[in-house]
Scaffold this motif. Structure first.
Motif, PDB file in Angstrom:
ATOM      1  N   ALA A  99       0.845  -1.194   0.000  1.00  0.00           N
ATOM      2  CA  ALA A  99       0.000   0.000   0.000  1.00  0.00           C
ATOM      3  C   ALA A  99       0.883   1.247   0.000  1.00  0.00           C
ATOM      4  CB  ALA A  99      -0.917  -0.001   1.209  1.00  0.00           C
ATOM      5  N   GLY A 100       0.488   2.216  -0.814  1.00  0.00           N
ATOM      6  CA  GLY A 100       1.256   3.438  -0.958  1.00  0.00           C
ATOM      7  C   GLY A 100       2.257   3.392  -2.102  1.00  0.00           C
ATOM      8  N   GLY A 101       2.462   2.221  -2.648  1.00  0.00           N
ATOM      9  CA  GLY A 101       3.416   2.054  -3.731  1.00  0.00           C
ATOM     10  C   GLY A 101       2.837   2.399  -5.090  1.00  0.00           C
ATOM     11  N   SER A 102       3.644   2.149  -6.126  1.00  0.00           N
ATOM     12  CA  SER A 102       3.267   2.493  -7.493  1.00  0.00           C
ATOM     13  C   SER A 102       3.510   1.323  -8.434  1.00  0.00           C
ATOM     14  CB  SER A 102       4.096   3.690  -7.981  1.00  0.00           C
ATOM     15  OG  SER A 102       3.843   4.836  -7.210  1.00  0.00           O
ATOM     16  N   LEU A 103       2.730   1.301  -9.500  1.00  0.00           N
ATOM     17  CA  LEU A 103       2.908   0.341 -10.587  1.00  0.00           C
ATOM     18  C   LEU A 103       2.549   1.028 -11.892  1.00  0.00           C
ATOM     19  CD1 LEU A 103       1.265  -3.048  -9.442  1.00  0.00           C
ATOM     20  CD2 LEU A 103       3.702  -2.637  -9.881  1.00  0.00           C
ATOM     21  N   ARG A 104       3.131   0.548 -12.983  1.00  0.00           N
ATOM     22  CA  ARG A 104       2.728   1.014 -14.298  1.00  0.00           C
ATOM     23  C   ARG A 104       2.342  -0.185 -15.149  1.00  0.00           C
ATOM     24  NH1 ARG A 104       5.489   4.445 -19.244  1.00  0.00           N
ATOM     25  NH2 ARG A 104       6.573   2.488 -19.673  1.00  0.00           N
ATOM     26  N   LEU A 105       1.118  -0.157 -15.637  1.00  0.00           N
ATOM     27  CA  LEU A 105       0.632  -1.184 -16.548  1.00  0.00           C
ATOM     28  C   LEU A 105       0.801  -0.704 -17.983  1.00  0.00           C
ATOM     29  CD1 LEU A 105      -2.733  -2.208 -14.827  1.00  0.00           C
ATOM     30  CD2 LEU A 105      -0.416  -3.050 -14.371  1.00  0.00           C
TER      31      LEU A 105
ATOM     32  N   LEU B 226      -1.185   3.442  -4.244  1.00  0.00           N
ATOM     33  CA  LEU B 226      -2.074   2.283  -4.336  1.00  0.00           C
ATOM     34  C   LEU B 226      -2.643   1.895  -2.981  1.00  0.00           C
ATOM     35  CD1 LEU B 226      -0.065   0.305  -6.979  1.00  0.00           C
ATOM     36  CD2 LEU B 226      -2.500   0.852  -7.162  1.00  0.00           C
ATOM     37  N   LYS B 227      -3.884   1.419  -3.012  1.00  0.00           N
ATOM     38  CA  LYS B 227      -4.599   1.000  -1.813  1.00  0.00           C
ATOM     39  C   LYS B 227      -4.984  -0.473  -1.946  1.00  0.00           C
ATOM     40  CE  LYS B 227      -6.803   5.570  -1.580  1.00  0.00           C
ATOM     41  NZ  LYS B 227      -8.108   6.293  -1.531  1.00  0.00           N
ATOM     42  N   PRO B 228      -5.196  -1.157  -0.826  1.00  0.00           N
ATOM     43  CA  PRO B 228      -5.618  -2.567  -0.919  1.00  0.00           C
ATOM     44  C   PRO B 228      -6.882  -2.750  -1.768  1.00  0.00           C
ATOM     45  CG  PRO B 228      -4.901  -2.082   1.301  1.00  0.00           C
ATOM     46  CD  PRO B 228      -4.896  -0.774   0.562  1.00  0.00           C
ATOM     47  N   GLU B 229      -7.772  -1.775  -1.748  1.00  0.00           N
ATOM     48  CA  GLU B 229      -8.998  -1.897  -2.540  1.00  0.00           C
ATOM     49  C   GLU B 229      -8.762  -1.744  -4.042  1.00  0.00           C
ATOM     50  OE1 GLU B 229      -8.464   0.105   0.109  1.00  0.00           O
ATOM     51  OE2 GLU B 229      -9.487   2.047  -0.137  1.00  0.00           O
ATOM     52  N   ASP B 230      -7.543  -1.427  -4.449  1.00  0.00           N
ATOM     53  CA  ASP B 230      -7.207  -1.424  -5.870  1.00  0.00           C
ATOM     54  C   ASP B 230      -6.861  -2.824  -6.372  1.00  0.00           C
ATOM     55  OD1 ASP B 230      -5.472   1.649  -5.275  1.00  0.00           O
ATOM     56  OD2 ASP B 230      -7.432   1.418  -6.247  1.00  0.00           O
ATOM     57  N   THR B 231      -6.774  -3.783  -5.463  1.00  0.00           N
ATOM     58  CA  THR B 231      -6.478  -5.154  -5.853  1.00  0.00           C
ATOM     59  C   THR B 231      -7.548  -5.684  -6.792  1.00  0.00           C
ATOM     60  OG1 THR B 231      -5.271  -5.635  -3.809  1.00  0.00           O
ATOM     61  CG2 THR B 231      -6.207  -7.515  -4.997  1.00  0.00           C
TER      62      THR B 231
ATOM     63  N   THR C 246      -4.257  -8.660 -16.247  1.00  0.00           N
ATOM     64  CA  THR C 246      -3.034  -8.743 -15.458  1.00  0.00           C
ATOM     65  C   THR C 246      -3.382  -8.474 -13.999  1.00  0.00           C
ATOM     66  OG1 THR C 246      -0.737  -7.960 -15.282  1.00  0.00           O
ATOM     67  CG2 THR C 246      -2.383  -6.307 -15.849  1.00  0.00           C
ATOM     68  N   GLN C 247      -2.856  -9.287 -13.096  1.00  0.00           N
ATOM     69  CA  GLN C 247      -3.218  -9.201 -11.684  1.00  0.00           C
ATOM     70  C   GLN C 247      -2.427  -8.109 -10.985  1.00  0.00           C
ATOM     71  OE1 GLN C 247      -5.531 -11.194  -9.769  1.00  0.00           O
ATOM     72  NE2 GLN C 247      -5.085  -9.617  -8.233  1.00  0.00           N
ATOM     73  N   VAL C 248      -3.146  -7.271 -10.268  1.00  0.00           N
ATOM     74  CA  VAL C 248      -2.539  -6.274  -9.382  1.00  0.00           C
ATOM     75  C   VAL C 248      -2.998  -6.587  -7.964  1.00  0.00           C
ATOM     76  CG1 VAL C 248      -2.473  -3.846  -8.726  1.00  0.00           C
ATOM     77  CG2 VAL C 248      -2.393  -4.491 -11.149  1.00  0.00           C
ATOM     78  N   THR C 249      -2.041  -6.787  -7.082  1.00  0.00           N
ATOM     79  CA  THR C 249      -2.349  -7.077  -5.688  1.00  0.00           C
ATOM     80  C   THR C 249      -1.644  -6.056  -4.809  1.00  0.00           C
ATOM     81  OG1 THR C 249      -2.553  -9.444  -6.163  1.00  0.00           O
ATOM     82  CG2 THR C 249      -2.298  -8.798  -3.854  1.00  0.00           C
ATOM     83  N   VAL C 250      -2.416  -5.380  -3.969  1.00  0.00           N
ATOM     84  CA  VAL C 250      -1.871  -4.369  -3.069  1.00  0.00           C
ATOM     85  C   VAL C 250      -2.037  -4.863  -1.641  1.00  0.00           C
ATOM     86  CG1 VAL C 250      -1.918  -1.954  -2.372  1.00  0.00           C
ATOM     87  CG2 VAL C 250      -2.569  -2.590  -4.709  1.00  0.00           C
ATOM     88  N   SER C 251      -0.923  -5.057  -0.971  1.00  0.00           N
ATOM     89  CA  SER C 251      -0.960  -5.566   0.404  1.00  0.00           C
ATOM     90  C   SER C 251      -0.977  -4.406   1.391  1.00  0.00           C
ATOM     91  CB  SER C 251       0.247  -6.458   0.668  1.00  0.00           C
ATOM     92  OG  SER C 251       1.442  -5.706   0.559  1.00  0.00           O
ATOM     93  N   SER C 252      -1.649  -4.642   2.503  1.00  0.00           N
ATOM     94  CA  SER C 252      -1.771  -3.588   3.532  1.00  0.00           C
ATOM     95  C   SER C 252      -0.625  -3.647   4.527  1.00  0.00           C
ATOM     96  CB  SER C 252      -3.099  -3.725   4.254  1.00  0.00           C
ATOM     97  OG  SER C 252      -3.200  -5.006   4.825  1.00  0.00           O
TER      98      SER C 252
END
Length: 112
Positions: free
Chosen positions: A14-20, A85-90, A106-112
């Motif tokens: 959580a709080g991180g970034s990703l680019r798809l 990113l937030k966990p609810e963006d998973t 593509t799977q995006v998983t955001v851990s708390s």
């Protein structure tokens, strides 16, 4: 026909970034708007963001200010930069290239 191939999904804190990224091949001249949707098990697929060929964008309220959609028409590629990113963006994120045109997800998983 148009084929879409996504990449960039991953596990992030959580709080991180990703680019798809989503690259389109085939009859790409037929594509106007492109975008991203997401889906979690048991729920309907929902809009995340779209962008037209001339760069007009549209965002879901839940991601506005955190996600940015962009597009490189020369490369027939659309991007989704996801920050804060937030966990609810998973979710599984799907690239969309017009009516009935979808990537494989593509799977995006955001851990708390």
């Amino acid at each position: 026909q148009v084929q879409l191939v996504e990449s960039g999904g991953s596990l992030v804190q959580a709080g991180g970034s990703l680019r798809l990224s989503c690259a389109a091949t085939g009859s790409t001249f037929s594509i106007n708007a492109m975008g991203w949707y997401r889906q979690v098990p048991g729920k309907q697929r929902e809009l995340v963001a779209t962008i037209t060929r001339d760069g007009t964008t549209n965002y879901a309220h839940s991601v506005k200010g955190r996600f940015t959609i962009s597009r490189d028409n020369a490369k027939n590629t659309v991007y989704l930069q996801m920050n804060s990113l937030k966990p609810e963006d998973t979710a599984v994120y799907y690239c969309w290239g017009g009516v009935g045109v979808w990537g494989q997800g593509t799977q995006v998983t955001v851990s708390s």
